[in-house]
Design a protein around this motif. Structure first.
Motif, PDB file in Angstrom:
ATOM      1  N   VAL A 178     -43.677  40.241 -88.785  1.00 36.60           N
ATOM      2  CA  VAL A 178     -44.737  39.440 -89.419  1.00 36.60           C
ATOM      3  C   VAL A 178     -45.536  40.290 -90.397  1.00 36.60           C
ATOM      4  O   VAL A 178     -45.808  39.872 -91.533  1.00 36.60           O
ATOM      5  CB  VAL A 178     -45.650  38.826 -88.346  1.00 36.60           C
ATOM      6  CG1 VAL A 178     -46.847  38.142 -88.989  1.00 36.60           C
ATOM      7  CG2 VAL A 178     -44.882  37.830 -87.497  1.00 36.60           C
ATOM      8  N   GLY A 179     -45.915  41.480 -89.971  1.00 38.78           N
ATOM      9  CA  GLY A 179     -46.717  42.344 -90.827  1.00 38.78           C
ATOM     10  C   GLY A 179     -45.973  42.793 -92.073  1.00 38.78           C
ATOM     11  O   GLY A 179     -46.526  42.763 -93.189  1.00 38.78           O
ATOM     12  N   MET A 180     -44.723  43.196 -91.904  1.00 37.08           N
ATOM     13  CA  MET A 180     -43.948  43.661 -93.053  1.00 37.08           C
ATOM     14  C   MET A 180     -43.710  42.542 -94.060  1.00 37.08           C
ATOM     15  O   MET A 180     -43.818  42.746 -95.280  1.00 37.08           O
ATOM     16  CB  MET A 180     -42.618  44.234 -92.576  1.00 37.08           C
ATOM     17  CG  MET A 180     -42.730  45.602 -91.932  1.00 37.08           C
ATOM     18  SD  MET A 180     -43.369  46.860 -93.073  1.00 37.08           S
ATOM     19  CE  MET A 180     -42.102  46.855 -94.335  1.00 37.08           C
ATOM     20  N   VAL A 212     -54.498  29.354 -81.042  1.00 34.36           N
ATOM     21  CA  VAL A 212     -54.067  28.216 -81.857  1.00 34.36           C
ATOM     22  C   VAL A 212     -54.999  28.015 -83.044  1.00 34.36           C
ATOM     23  O   VAL A 212     -54.564  27.737 -84.169  1.00 34.36           O
ATOM     24  CB  VAL A 212     -53.991  26.946 -80.990  1.00 34.36           C
ATOM     25  CG1 VAL A 212     -53.767  25.717 -81.856  1.00 34.36           C
ATOM     26  CG2 VAL A 212     -52.873  27.068 -79.963  1.00 34.36           C
ATOM     27  N   VAL A 213     -56.308  28.164 -82.826  1.00 33.57           N
ATOM     28  CA  VAL A 213     -57.271  28.023 -83.926  1.00 33.57           C
ATOM     29  C   VAL A 213     -57.027  29.090 -84.988  1.00 33.57           C
ATOM     30  O   VAL A 213     -57.032  28.805 -86.196  1.00 33.57           O
ATOM     31  CB  VAL A 213     -58.714  28.100 -83.380  1.00 33.57           C
ATOM     32  CG1 VAL A 213     -59.715  28.160 -84.526  1.00 33.57           C
ATOM     33  CG2 VAL A 213     -59.013  26.908 -82.488  1.00 33.57           C
ATOM     34  N   VAL A 214     -56.802  30.324 -84.545  1.00 33.61           N
ATOM     35  CA  VAL A 214     -56.533  31.406 -85.495  1.00 33.61           C
ATOM     36  C   VAL A 214     -55.232  31.148 -86.249  1.00 33.61           C
ATOM     37  O   VAL A 214     -55.119  31.412 -87.452  1.00 33.61           O
ATOM     38  CB  VAL A 214     -56.476  32.753 -84.749  1.00 33.61           C
ATOM     39  CG1 VAL A 214     -56.052  33.879 -85.695  1.00 33.61           C
ATOM     40  CG2 VAL A 214     -57.835  33.086 -84.149  1.00 33.61           C
ATOM     41  N   SER A 215     -54.232  30.608 -85.553  1.00 33.88           N
ATOM     42  CA  SER A 215     -52.965  30.286 -86.215  1.00 33.88           C
ATOM     43  C   SER A 215     -53.149  29.212 -87.281  1.00 33.88           C
ATOM     44  O   SER A 215     -52.554  29.296 -88.372  1.00 33.88           O
ATOM     45  CB  SER A 215     -51.949  29.830 -85.167  1.00 33.88           C
ATOM     46  OG  SER A 215     -50.728  29.490 -85.769  1.00 33.88           O
ATOM     47  N   ILE A 243     -50.965  37.727 -87.164  1.00 34.12           N
ATOM     48  CA  ILE A 243     -50.752  38.770 -86.151  1.00 34.12           C
ATOM     49  C   ILE A 243     -51.723  38.597 -84.994  1.00 34.12           C
ATOM     50  O   ILE A 243     -51.358  38.727 -83.822  1.00 34.12           O
ATOM     51  CB  ILE A 243     -50.897  40.165 -86.786  1.00 34.12           C
ATOM     52  CG1 ILE A 243     -49.751  40.403 -87.782  1.00 34.12           C
ATOM     53  CG2 ILE A 243     -50.905  41.251 -85.721  1.00 34.12           C
ATOM     54  CD1 ILE A 243     -49.889  41.701 -88.547  1.00 34.12           C
ATOM     55  N   LYS A 244     -52.979  38.284 -85.306  1.00 32.60           N
ATOM     56  CA  LYS A 244     -53.983  38.066 -84.259  1.00 32.60           C
ATOM     57  C   LYS A 244     -53.594  36.901 -83.367  1.00 32.60           C
ATOM     58  O   LYS A 244     -53.686  36.984 -82.123  1.00 32.60           O
ATOM     59  CB  LYS A 244     -55.343  37.803 -84.903  1.00 32.60           C
ATOM     60  CG  LYS A 244     -56.473  37.579 -83.903  1.00 32.60           C
ATOM     61  CD  LYS A 244     -56.744  38.824 -83.107  1.00 32.60           C
ATOM     62  CE  LYS A 244     -57.949  38.626 -82.194  1.00 32.60           C
ATOM     63  NZ  LYS A 244     -58.216  39.822 -81.363  1.00 32.60           N
ATOM     64  N   SER A 245     -53.153  35.804 -83.955  1.00 31.91           N
ATOM     65  CA  SER A 245     -52.750  34.648 -83.154  1.00 31.91           C
ATOM     66  C   SER A 245     -51.523  34.960 -82.316  1.00 31.91           C
ATOM     67  O   SER A 245     -51.412  34.511 -81.172  1.00 31.91           O
ATOM     68  CB  SER A 245     -52.471  33.461 -84.067  1.00 31.91           C
ATOM     69  OG  SER A 245     -51.327  33.698 -84.882  1.00 31.91           O
ATOM     70  N   LEU A 287     -51.526  34.571 -78.264  1.00 34.91           N
ATOM     71  CA  LEU A 287     -50.652  33.598 -77.627  1.00 34.91           C
ATOM     72  C   LEU A 287     -49.583  34.236 -76.749  1.00 34.91           C
ATOM     73  O   LEU A 287     -49.093  33.605 -75.822  1.00 34.91           O
ATOM     74  CB  LEU A 287     -49.983  32.726 -78.693  1.00 34.91           C
ATOM     75  CG  LEU A 287     -50.919  31.809 -79.480  1.00 34.91           C
ATOM     76  CD1 LEU A 287     -50.174  31.102 -80.591  1.00 34.91           C
ATOM     77  CD2 LEU A 287     -51.580  30.798 -78.566  1.00 34.91           C
ATOM     78  N   ARG A 288     -49.234  35.491 -77.032  1.00 34.50           N
ATOM     79  CA  ARG A 288     -48.204  36.164 -76.238  1.00 34.50           C
ATOM     80  C   ARG A 288     -48.789  37.076 -75.174  1.00 34.50           C
ATOM     81  O   ARG A 288     -48.034  37.651 -74.383  1.00 34.50           O
ATOM     82  CB  ARG A 288     -47.289  36.995 -77.143  1.00 34.50           C
ATOM     83  CG  ARG A 288     -46.390  36.173 -78.020  1.00 34.50           C
ATOM     84  CD  ARG A 288     -45.400  37.049 -78.749  1.00 34.50           C
ATOM     85  NE  ARG A 288     -44.501  37.712 -77.827  1.00 34.50           N
ATOM     86  CZ  ARG A 288     -43.369  37.190 -77.398  1.00 34.50           C
ATOM     87  NH1 ARG A 288     -43.009  35.982 -77.794  1.00 34.50           N
ATOM     88  NH2 ARG A 288     -42.581  37.848 -76.579  1.00 34.50           N
ATOM     89  N   ALA A 289     -50.119  37.218 -75.117  1.00 31.79           N
ATOM     90  CA  ALA A 289     -50.718  38.094 -74.122  1.00 31.79           C
ATOM     91  C   ALA A 289     -50.467  37.544 -72.730  1.00 31.79           C
ATOM     92  O   ALA A 289     -50.579  36.334 -72.497  1.00 31.79           O
ATOM     93  CB  ALA A 289     -52.225  38.225 -74.369  1.00 31.79           C
ATOM     94  N   PRO A 290     -50.138  38.411 -71.763  1.00 29.54           N
ATOM     95  CA  PRO A 290     -49.885  37.929 -70.395  1.00 29.54           C
ATOM     96  C   PRO A 290     -51.162  37.453 -69.743  1.00 29.54           C
ATOM     97  O   PRO A 290     -52.266  37.828 -70.138  1.00 29.54           O
ATOM     98  CB  PRO A 290     -49.322  39.169 -69.679  1.00 29.54           C
ATOM     99  CG  PRO A 290     -49.879  40.321 -70.451  1.00 29.54           C
ATOM    100  CD  PRO A 290     -49.963  39.859 -71.890  1.00 29.54           C
TER     101      PRO A 290
END
Length: 224
Positions: free
Chosen positions: A13-15, A92-95, A156-158, A162-165
């Motif tokens: 995503v970053g690249m 989701v809001v950040v996305s 990247i923040k979203s 969303l993937r954080a355990p």
């Protein structure tokens, strides 16, 4: 394994987003100027230039960055408790904000790419004997590049949110293990119950010993 996959997706995503922004900055320096456009009769001739291709590639890379971030976020993955649900709502809001920034950047890119595409276009009459050709204004690609960086950072923040355990459960209360049964049927003694055996030595006749009263002071033993 999950952490490695997350890092890889964030890298992609970053690249993609950063490369899109770099292409936008380069396109700003390669765009057509009024001196590059020639007027032939009532038509404007736009020569080929790198800005058009750079803008198209920037749009594609920005779209790839946003799609990968959305897929990596796992919008359809189930939540995991109140803290997980709250984190997902923020993610989701950040996305959504990331997609808004990306769409605005794509509009600027597309506008610049259209006005830098090679070909002929009708001239615009500004007076009786004056014709002019449309040319992109300065800073269009720069704004698109900056918005691409903002959209990428939000993506990247979203993705991270969303993937954080889910948060681990709280540790057990101290002393709770004391209520568990011991091996071989042993159980801890209940509070307030005295345990132990009498300390008097056992006698040979098998009867339990009893303490003997002490002789009264001032009295001797009886004589025969």
């Amino acid at each position: 394994m999950e952490a490695a996959v997350t890092v890889l997706l964030i890298f992609v995503v970053g690249m993609s987003g950063v490369t899109s922004a770099v292409l936008g900055f380069i396109a700003e320096t390669k765009k057509l100027t009024p001196d590059d456009i020639h007027v032939s009769g009532r038509e404007c001739v736009y020569p080929a230039n790198p800005a058009h291709a750079l803008a198209v590639c920037a749009i594609i890379l920005l779209a790839v960055s946003q799609i990968v971030a959305s897929v990596a976020g796992g919008c359809c993955r189930p939540g995991g408790g109140a803290s997980k649900s709250t984190r997902r709502v923020v993610g989701v809001v950040v996305s959504i904000l990331s997609w808004i920034m990306a769409v605005i950047a794509a509009v600027f890119y597309w506008r610049g790419a259209k006005l830098n595409a090679p070909g002929t276009r009708d001239a615009t009459f500004a007076g009786a004997f004056y014709e002019k050709c449309l040319v992109i204004r300065g800073g269009v690609f720069v704004r698109a590049a900056v918005l691409s960086l903002v959209a990428t950072s939000l993506a990247i923040k979203s993705c991270v949110l969303l993937r954080a355990p889910a948060a681990k459960d709280a540790p057990a209360v101290e002393g709770a293990a004391a209520d568990e049964p011991r091996p071989h049927g042993q159980h801890p003694p209940e509070a307030g119950v005295a345990v132990g055996l009498p300390q008097w030595p056992a006698q040979g006749n098998g009867q339990a010993p009893y303490p003997q009263p002490a002789a009264a002071e001032g009295y001797g033993q009886a004589r025969v």
